[in-house]
Enzyme design. Structure first.
Site, PDB file in Angstrom:
ATOM      1  N   TYR A 165     -12.221 -29.299 -37.948  1.00  0.00           N
ATOM      2  CA  TYR A 165     -11.398 -28.285 -37.272  1.00  0.00           C
ATOM      3  C   TYR A 165      -9.929 -28.660 -37.357  1.00  0.00           C
ATOM      4  CZ  TYR A 165     -10.715 -31.187 -33.069  1.00  0.00           C
ATOM      5  OH  TYR A 165     -10.351 -32.172 -32.198  1.00  0.00           O
ATOM      6  N   LYS A 223     -10.845 -34.949 -39.033  1.00  0.00           N
ATOM      7  CA  LYS A 223     -10.824 -34.145 -37.800  1.00  0.00           C
ATOM      8  C   LYS A 223     -12.160 -33.412 -37.680  1.00  0.00           C
ATOM      9  CE  LYS A 223      -7.514 -31.591 -34.963  1.00  0.00           C
ATOM     10  NZ  LYS A 223      -7.620 -32.445 -33.782  1.00  0.00           N
ATOM     11  N   GLU A 236      -6.317 -45.326 -30.538  1.00  0.00           N
ATOM     12  CA  GLU A 236      -5.700 -44.072 -30.099  1.00  0.00           C
ATOM     13  C   GLU A 236      -6.433 -43.620 -28.846  1.00  0.00           C
ATOM     14  OE1 GLU A 236      -6.403 -40.664 -32.614  1.00  0.00           O
ATOM     15  OE2 GLU A 236      -8.350 -41.409 -33.243  1.00  0.00           O
ATOM     16  N   LEU A 274      -7.003 -40.684 -35.887  1.00  0.00           N
ATOM     17  CA  LEU A 274      -6.643 -39.410 -36.497  1.00  0.00           C
ATOM     18  C   LEU A 274      -5.135 -39.457 -36.730  1.00  0.00           C
ATOM     19  CD1 LEU A 274      -7.716 -36.501 -37.212  1.00  0.00           C
ATOM     20  CD2 LEU A 274      -6.528 -35.805 -35.147  1.00  0.00           C
TER      21      LEU A 274
HETATM   22  N1  PDD Z   1      -6.475 -33.274 -30.628  1.00  0.00           N
HETATM   23  N2  PDD Z   1      -6.290 -38.165 -31.971  1.00  0.00           N
HETATM   24  C1  PDD Z   1      -7.329 -37.389 -31.680  1.00  0.00           C
HETATM   25  C2  PDD Z   1      -8.676 -38.002 -31.577  1.00  0.00           C
HETATM   26  C3  PDD Z   1      -7.150 -36.000 -31.483  1.00  0.00           C
HETATM   27  O1  PDD Z   1      -8.203 -35.210 -31.207  1.00  0.00           O
HETATM   28  C4  PDD Z   1      -5.847 -35.457 -31.576  1.00  0.00           C
HETATM   29  C5  PDD Z   1      -5.589 -33.986 -31.395  1.00  0.00           C
HETATM   30  C6  PDD Z   1      -4.776 -36.332 -31.875  1.00  0.00           C
HETATM   31  C7  PDD Z   1      -3.365 -35.826 -32.012  1.00  0.00           C
HETATM   32  O2  PDD Z   1      -3.197 -35.050 -33.174  1.00  0.00           O
HETATM   33  P1  PDD Z   1      -2.110 -33.897 -33.216  1.00  0.00           P
HETATM   34  O3  PDD Z   1      -0.809 -34.515 -32.850  1.00  0.00           O
HETATM   35  O4  PDD Z   1      -2.138 -33.446 -34.622  1.00  0.00           O
HETATM   36  O5  PDD Z   1      -2.535 -32.846 -32.232  1.00  0.00           O
HETATM   37  C8  PDD Z   1      -5.037 -37.666 -32.085  1.00  0.00           C
HETATM   38  C9  PDD Z   1      -6.328 -31.849 -30.513  1.00  0.00           C
HETATM   39  C10 PDD Z   1      -5.135 -31.428 -29.765  1.00  0.00           C
HETATM   40  C11 PDD Z   1      -7.620 -31.216 -29.998  1.00  0.00           C
HETATM   41  O6  PDD Z   1      -8.661 -31.733 -30.345  1.00  0.00           O
HETATM   42  O7  PDD Z   1      -7.574 -30.200 -29.312  1.00  0.00           O
END
Ligand code: PDD
Length: 283
Positions: free
Chosen positions: A32, A147, A179, A203
């Site tokens: 996703y 992702k 993270e 991620l």
């Molecule tokens: N989540 N690490 C993980 C495990 C994440 O699921 C996310 C983002 C991030 C940050 O990535 P970004 O800056 O590209 O949003 C890091 C999104 C917001 C979600 O699952 O809704």
């Protein structure tokens, strides 16, 4: 009634029908992407498309229309009257519906593609005041760079944080901080900003990348190296980043106060520069 995108068409969300044989449902066999709409533009859409393509490639899933994501996302904003509302657009792509078997289905099985947009109220003030987080042993797999829609470990860890009135859960793998359940994490030690490097253990957050750039532009030294859990007593500031809440200062970890218990100066400087960038883009 909200409008969704499903396999090439825009239709009322209620009319979307996903097969019980969908591999997303049976195996979490899919990926996703999430992008933020700032009342006029998507933040770093090229970064999101690049990550979408990478996730597809890493799980060997072909969706030839991946370049259509910006157009689909914009159409969802328009059709749902979200032009003037902070919003998120989610895109989910699975390996399609087929007889249950671990092996990939044949080329005749098309991916299932579903996207939706939703407005939200950024809790800017509450977040700016700082958040409490927990820290726990990493329970995820060894390809956190993808992702994947398989988010059960993230969900369990996040819920544990919520049950303890905390906002997020930081993960520790082999003594090193990676993270969080749905965000990346940064620490300040002796005036230097640290975050885990890109690897299969995190991620690669789009916000993370932009924050590293902004921090460097602000004159802050950034080192991409993992921080050991036993160094936490040396940190003066911490913050977490993601597409929806952007930058959230951390004021306690497992109930131990971070720094002086308030968002620190580097965190605030980066936050200000980020807000400035959004304003300069028209947000
Ligand atoms: N989540 N690490 C993980 C495990 C994440 O699921 C996310 C983002 C991030 C940050 O990535 P970004 O800056 O590209 O949003 C890091 C999104 C917001 C979600 O699952 O809704």
């Amino acid at each position: 009634m909200s409008t969704a995108y499903f396999n090439g068409k825009f239709l009322p969300k209620e009319e979307v029908k996903i097969s019980p044989d969908d591999r997303g449902f049976l195996f979490a066999d899919g990926i996703y992407e999430v992008v933020r709409w700032y009342e006029g533009f998507f933040y770093d859409m090229p970064g999101h498309i690049a990550r979408l393509k990478r996730s597809l490639n890493e799980i060997r899933l072909s969706w030839p229309e991946s370049e259509s994501f910006p157009a689909v996302a914009f159409e969802l904003i328009t059709r749902n009257n979200l032009q003037n509302i902070p919003s998120l657009v989610y895109l989910q792509v699975t390996r399609g519906a087929a007889k249950r078997s671990h092996a990939f289905p044949g080329p005749d099985v098309l991916p299932t593609v579903y996207a939706f947009a939703r407005g939200f109220h950024p809790e800017k003030e509450a977040i700016a005041a700082g958040i409490n987080v927990i820290i726990r042993k990493e329970i995820r797999w060894s390809r956190c760079d993808i992702k994947s829609v398989s988010l059960l470990p993230n969900i369990l860890s996040f819920q544990e944080a919520r049950d303890l009135d905390c906002y997020e859960c930081i993960f520790v793998r082999d003594g090193m901080i990676t993270e969080c359940a749905h965000s990346n994490v940064f620490f300040v030690i002796n005036g230097v900003l640290y975050t885990h490097p890109e690897s299969e253990n995190i991620l690669s957050g789009i916000t993370r990348k932009n924050i590293i750039r902004i921090a460097r532009e602000t004159g802050i030294r950034v080192i991409e190296t993992p921080v050991a859990e036993n160094k936490l007593n040396e940190i003066s500031e911490a913050f977490i980043t993601n597409t929806s809440f952007e930058i959230a200062p951390v004021i306690s970890i497992n109930k131990i106060t971070t720094g002086d218990g308030h968002p620190g100066p580097l965190t605030r400087a980066i936050r200000d520069r980020f807000d400035e960038e959004i304003r300069s883009m028209g947000g």
